[in-house]
Write a protein that holds these residues in place. Sequence first.
Motif, mmCIF file in Angstrom:
data_model
loop_
_atom_site.group_PDB
_atom_site.id
_atom_site.type_symbol
_atom_site.label_atom_id
_atom_site.label_comp_id
_atom_site.label_asym_id
_atom_site.label_seq_id
_atom_site.Cartn_x
_atom_site.Cartn_y
_atom_site.Cartn_z
ATOM 1 N N ARG A 13 0.882 -1.099 -0.051
ATOM 2 C CA ARG A 13 0.016 -0.227 0.001
ATOM 3 C C ARG A 13 0.920 1.172 -0.005
ATOM 4 O O ARG A 13 0.797 2.233 -0.876
ATOM 5 C CB ARG A 13 -0.956 0.187 1.144
ATOM 6 N N VAL A 14 2.034 1.404 0.970
ATOM 7 C CA VAL A 14 2.978 2.589 0.889
ATOM 8 C C VAL A 14 3.629 2.656 -0.418
ATOM 9 O O VAL A 14 3.604 3.683 -1.122
ATOM 10 C CB VAL A 14 3.818 1.901 1.852
ATOM 11 N N ALA A 15 3.971 1.642 -1.024
ATOM 12 C CA ALA A 15 4.721 1.603 -2.464
ATOM 13 C C ALA A 15 3.671 2.036 -3.622
ATOM 14 O O ALA A 15 3.985 3.019 -4.483
ATOM 15 C CB ALA A 15 5.452 0.586 -2.756
ATOM 16 N N SER A 16 2.656 1.740 -3.331
ATOM 17 C CA SER A 16 1.643 2.033 -4.288
ATOM 18 C C SER A 16 0.963 3.545 -4.117
ATOM 19 O O SER A 16 0.866 4.255 -5.139
ATOM 20 C CB SER A 16 0.189 1.060 -4.146
ATOM 21 N N ALA A 17 0.996 4.018 -2.972
ATOM 22 C CA ALA A 17 0.669 5.208 -2.785
ATOM 23 C C ALA A 17 1.677 6.255 -3.404
ATOM 24 O O ALA A 17 1.442 7.433 -3.746
ATOM 25 C CB ALA A 17 0.352 5.593 -1.184
ATOM 26 N N GLU A 18 2.899 5.783 -3.106
ATOM 27 C CA GLU A 18 4.152 6.654 -3.382
ATOM 28 C C GLU A 18 4.283 6.868 -4.779
ATOM 29 O O GLU A 18 4.529 7.767 -5.442
ATOM 30 C CB GLU A 18 5.375 6.127 -2.746
ATOM 31 N N ALA A 19 3.933 5.778 -5.624
ATOM 32 C CA ALA A 19 4.120 5.691 -7.112
ATOM 33 C C ALA A 19 2.836 6.670 -7.416
ATOM 34 O O ALA A 19 3.048 7.365 -8.563
ATOM 35 C CB ALA A 19 3.834 4.280 -7.467
ATOM 36 N N SER A 20 1.770 6.468 -7.070
ATOM 37 C CA SER A 20 0.372 7.112 -7.500
ATOM 38 C C SER A 20 0.872 8.735 -7.156
ATOM 39 O O SER A 20 0.531 9.711 -8.033
ATOM 40 C CB SER A 20 -0.705 7.239 -6.787
ATOM 41 N N ALA A 21 1.432 9.296 -6.171
ATOM 42 C CA ALA A 21 1.831 10.404 -5.774
ATOM 43 C C ALA A 21 2.778 11.126 -6.839
ATOM 44 O O ALA A 21 2.546 12.294 -7.463
ATOM 45 C CB ALA A 21 2.327 10.657 -4.193
ATOM 46 N N GLY B 137 1.318 14.633 -13.527
ATOM 47 C CA GLY B 137 0.322 14.947 -14.441
ATOM 48 C C GLY B 137 -0.182 13.696 -15.184
ATOM 49 O O GLY B 137 -1.183 13.778 -15.976
ATOM 50 N N VAL B 138 0.253 12.403 -14.813
ATOM 51 C CA VAL B 138 -0.167 11.280 -15.402
ATOM 52 C C VAL B 138 -1.572 10.865 -14.709
ATOM 53 O O VAL B 138 -2.282 10.095 -15.631
ATOM 54 C CB VAL B 138 0.926 10.238 -15.543
ATOM 55 N N LEU B 139 -1.656 11.067 -13.820
ATOM 56 C CA LEU B 139 -2.845 10.703 -12.842
ATOM 57 C C LEU B 139 -3.574 11.991 -12.336
ATOM 58 O O LEU B 139 -2.874 12.835 -11.850
ATOM 59 C CB LEU B 139 -2.619 9.729 -11.648
ATOM 60 N N ASP B 140 -4.718 12.072 -12.269
ATOM 61 C CA ASP B 140 -5.663 12.853 -11.734
ATOM 62 C C ASP B 140 -5.394 12.703 -10.309
ATOM 63 O O ASP B 140 -5.525 11.624 -9.884
ATOM 64 C CB ASP B 140 -7.047 13.096 -12.243
ATOM 65 N N ALA B 141 -5.685 13.903 -9.487
ATOM 66 C CA ALA B 141 -5.483 13.769 -7.981
ATOM 67 C C ALA B 141 -6.907 13.322 -7.610
ATOM 68 O O ALA B 141 -7.993 13.397 -8.168
ATOM 69 C CB ALA B 141 -5.196 15.327 -7.359
#
Length: 132
Positions: A114-122, A128-132
């Motif tokens: 979960r931590v690694a995924s959240a860091e990647a998403s951030a 600008g690849v993912l919307d906030a």
Amino acid sequence: AELELLALSQKVSALEAALVRVEALTRQGRTEDALTLLESNAGSATGEGVALQPRINLERARAHSAQGRHDDALAEAAAGVALADQYSLPFERAQLLRLQSDVLQQSGDSEAARVASAEASAVLQQLGVLDA
């Protein structure tokens, strides 16, 4: 000097093409072929090609993960994240963190995943690849 630049450009292009093929082989389940191709081309990551090293780590980690070699995959991903940080390559860092998250999840460490995924998403949101 122009010929040296051309030769370097051709080496980098050849390495990029090999990395695409490695990814395809891994997705086809041909991980041994992928790793063999990767190892035969990884030495080309010199000079300007050194910025491709995190991608080499990513593809190696993907192949190890597909083989169920989770410790090896995590080690490759961690090495790639460190290099992506060193060379200021945030997209590659995010890709490596996503793979790290997947492998951690498969290994049963859902909190670290979960931590690694959240860091990647951030990172992807900052790019600008993912919307906030």
